[in-house]
Design a protein around this motif. Structure first.
Motif: not given
Length: 210
Positions: A189-208
């Motif tokens: 079940d931790g895969r969703f939290e791992d995915a959330a952290r990765f996608l947040e970093s991916l999109f937030m860094n790209g939109l900064m």
């Protein structure tokens, strides 16, 4: 008969029966698609006779339409919450989180929607061209406003929304593949939290803003 007479509200039992039917139909449609599903299969899954089911829904198409409308309402709820008053990064981060939570909690609904789209959306095109498009255009306008004021970097707001859909919904539609590739140590079940952290970093860094 007076055509202006309002329809009688459903009784509690009627509402419960419709809910049972729709839950059964979700299981059958998500597994077999619209064409592969039958009224008999849905009735069996609902634990009722075919005549009893047909008292509530006359046709398979009516069940599917009610299910897709309920699904679309659920599916669009996170996007509706995207607020132009809030901080853009916080709003987009929350949207990504909510979409991943839906991938985790509603995998059958995701598969049903994906199957319908892959078939060309023959039964829900009016919903896509109407309610869905209107909402996406509205939220794209909010994102465009954030760009004009320099709060996020310039990009195509529609494709930004599409990208969030694609990356988050992957964890519902291809969950078997995700778990297999990650293996037993990381595929829980931790895969969703791992995915959330990765996608947040991916999109937030790209939109900064740069």
């Amino acid at each position: 008969m007076n055509m202006d007479t309002p329809a009688r509200p459903r009784t509690r039992i009627q509402s419960e029966k419709r809910y049972i039917i729709l839950e059964a139909a979700l299981e059958i449609f998500s597994a077999n698609g619209f064409r592969g599903a039958t009224i008999d299969q849905i009735a069996d899954a609902a634990g009722m006779s075919k005549p009893n089911l047909l008292y509530y829904f006359r046709r398979k198409e009516d069940i599917h339409e009610a299910l897709m409308q309920r699904l679309l309402d659920t599916w669009l709820a996170p996007l509706r919450e995207l607020d132009d008053v809030g901080d853009p990064m916080t709003e987009l981060r929350s949207y990504i989180r909510r979409k991943l939570e839906m991938a985790r909690d509603y995998p059958r609904e995701s598969r049903l929607f994906a199957n319908e789209i892959l078939q060309g959306a023959p039964r829900i095109m009016p919903l896509i061209e109407g309610e869905l498009k209107t909402l996406v255009d509205e939220k794209a306008s909010i994102i465009r406003g954030w760009m004009r004021t320099g709060k996020i970097t310039q990009t195509d707001p529609h494709h930004l929304i599409f990208s969030i859909w694609a990356t988050t919904q992957h964890y519902a539609d291809f969950d078997t593949q995700v778990r297999a590739v990650l293996g037993p140590d990381r595929g829980s079940d931790g895969r969703f939290e791992d995915a959330a952290r990765f996608l947040e970093s991916l999109f937030m860094n790209g939109l900064m803003p740069r």
